[in-house]
Design a protein around this motif. Structure first.
Motif, short mmCIF file in Angstrom:
data_model
loop_
_atom_site.label_atom_id
_atom_site.label_comp_id
_atom_site.label_asym_id
_atom_site.label_seq_id
_atom_site.Cartn_x
_atom_site.Cartn_y
_atom_site.Cartn_z
N PRO A 168 0.81 -1.22 0.00
CA PRO A 168 0.00 0.00 0.00
C PRO A 168 0.85 1.27 0.00
CG PRO A 168 0.05 -0.95 2.19
CD PRO A 168 0.77 -1.91 1.30
N ILE A 169 0.32 2.31 -0.65
CA ILE A 169 0.97 3.61 -0.74
C ILE A 169 0.24 4.59 0.18
CG2 ILE A 169 1.62 5.50 -2.29
CD1 ILE A 169 3.06 2.87 -2.87
N SER A 170 1.00 5.31 0.99
CA SER A 170 0.39 6.28 1.89
C SER A 170 0.08 7.58 1.16
CB SER A 170 1.33 6.57 3.07
OG SER A 170 2.48 7.26 2.62
N ASP A 171 -0.81 8.38 1.74
CA ASP A 171 -1.14 9.69 1.17
C ASP A 171 0.11 10.56 1.06
OD1 ASP A 171 -3.76 8.94 0.98
OD2 ASP A 171 -4.39 9.96 2.82
N LYS A 172 0.97 10.47 2.07
CA LYS A 172 2.20 11.26 2.08
C LYS A 172 3.11 10.88 0.91
CE LYS A 172 6.27 12.34 4.90
NZ LYS A 172 6.97 12.07 6.20
N GLU A 173 3.22 9.58 0.65
CA GLU A 173 4.07 9.12 -0.46
C GLU A 173 3.49 9.54 -1.80
OE1 GLU A 173 6.07 5.10 1.48
OE2 GLU A 173 4.01 5.03 0.71
N LEU A 174 2.17 9.47 -1.93
CA LEU A 174 1.54 9.89 -3.18
C LEU A 174 1.75 11.37 -3.42
CD1 LEU A 174 -0.20 9.30 -5.63
CD2 LEU A 174 -2.24 9.66 -4.20
N MET A 175 1.62 12.18 -2.38
CA MET A 175 1.83 13.61 -2.52
C MET A 175 3.27 13.92 -2.90
SD MET A 175 -0.93 15.14 -2.41
CE MET A 175 -0.13 16.75 -2.54
N GLN A 176 4.22 13.12 -2.40
CA GLN A 176 5.62 13.31 -2.76
C GLN A 176 5.81 13.06 -4.26
OE1 GLN A 176 8.33 10.80 -0.62
NE2 GLN A 176 10.14 11.57 -1.69
N LEU A 177 5.15 12.03 -4.78
CA LEU A 177 5.22 11.74 -6.21
C LEU A 177 4.62 12.88 -7.03
CD1 LEU A 177 5.72 9.90 -8.65
CD2 LEU A 177 3.52 8.83 -8.17
N VAL A 178 3.47 13.37 -6.59
CA VAL A 178 2.80 14.46 -7.30
C VAL A 178 3.68 15.71 -7.33
CG1 VAL A 178 0.84 16.07 -7.25
CG2 VAL A 178 0.47 13.62 -6.85
N GLU A 179 4.33 16.00 -6.21
CA GLU A 179 5.22 17.16 -6.14
C GLU A 179 6.41 17.01 -7.08
OE1 GLU A 179 6.19 17.39 -2.03
OE2 GLU A 179 4.20 18.15 -1.43
N GLU A 180 6.94 15.79 -7.19
CA GLU A 180 8.03 15.55 -8.13
C GLU A 180 7.55 15.68 -9.57
OE1 GLU A 180 10.15 11.96 -7.38
OE2 GLU A 180 10.78 12.56 -5.37
#
Length: 221
Positions: free
Chosen positions: A32-44
């Motif tokens: 599973p991917i956390s919301d924090k990790e997803l947001m990090q991807l979006v920011e990149e």
């Protein structure tokens, strides 16, 4: 170039080819991917300034199936060539963002119409359904057909390319190799469509003639 490794680690996919050359795969679910990790991807992603945005693979656990749709809309708003290689709901929702290209295999293509793969047992049936999608959405379709080659359906017309017969040593990454090679030839090198499809087929054939995750070099291609 950024590489983000999530806490869940990297999933494993096992591919088996038996003595009768039948391929079987066991694909682990990502996440599973956390919301924090997803947001990090979006920011990149928001720092990305390339010409092509290609989104490939399944959606990991913990991430909404519409994530590709929003990313494709972001890329399209910045004038990028947008590409989607996904399955099921992620592919259906992603189509709403009107990507430049999609690259389904026969099973994934049938899933777009909630049908079984066996329904699309001929080029004519794929072309008929794909042409409707092309006219309605403007998407270009690269439908890979394993040993039967591939079909391209787009505003330029319909193109058919045969597969190159090779001894299959591993089928992992064949579709990704085909897609990447096509995009390089067509969008970067600006080659004509037939030449681009021909090159993509050669790369895919060279890839499956190798075992595991090995990639072919230029001489093999």
């Amino acid at each position: 170039y950024h590489r983000t490794v999530c806490e869940c680690g990297i999933r494993q996919n096992v591919k088996i080819i038996d003595k009768n050359h039948t391929g079987t795969e066991f694909n682990q679910k990502g996440g599973p991917i956390s919301d924090k990790e997803l947001m990090q991807l979006v920011e990149e992603l928001e720092q990305y300034e390339g010409d092509i945005l290609s989104l490939c693979g399944s959606i990991p656990q913990g991430v909404d199936n519409a994530v590709y749709k929003s990313m494709l809309e972001w890329g399209r708003s910045r004038g990028m060539i947008t590409v989607l290689d996904a399955d099921g709901e992620a592919l259906r929702l992603g189509l709403e963002a009107r990507p430049t290209y999609i690259k389904p295999n026969r099973r994934e293509f049938a899933g777009l119409f909630s049908m079984q793969e066996s329904v699309f047992d001929s080029d004519e049936k794929i072309i008929e359904a794909g042409s409707v999608l092309c006219r309605r959405i403007g998407v270009r379709i690269l439908c890979t057909l394993d040993a039967d080659g591939a079909l391209y359906i787009g505003p330029e017309g319909v193109f058919r390319v045969s597969a190159i017969p090779v001894k299959v040593m591993g089928f992992a990454g064949a579709g990704d190799s085909f897609l990447t090679a096509f995009l390089w030839a067509r969008q970067i090198r600006k080659s004509p469509l037939p030449e681009s499809l021909n090159y993509a087929t050669r790369v895919a054939a060279a890839k499956v003639s190798l075992g595991g995750s090995a990639m072919p070099d230029i001489e093999q291609i």
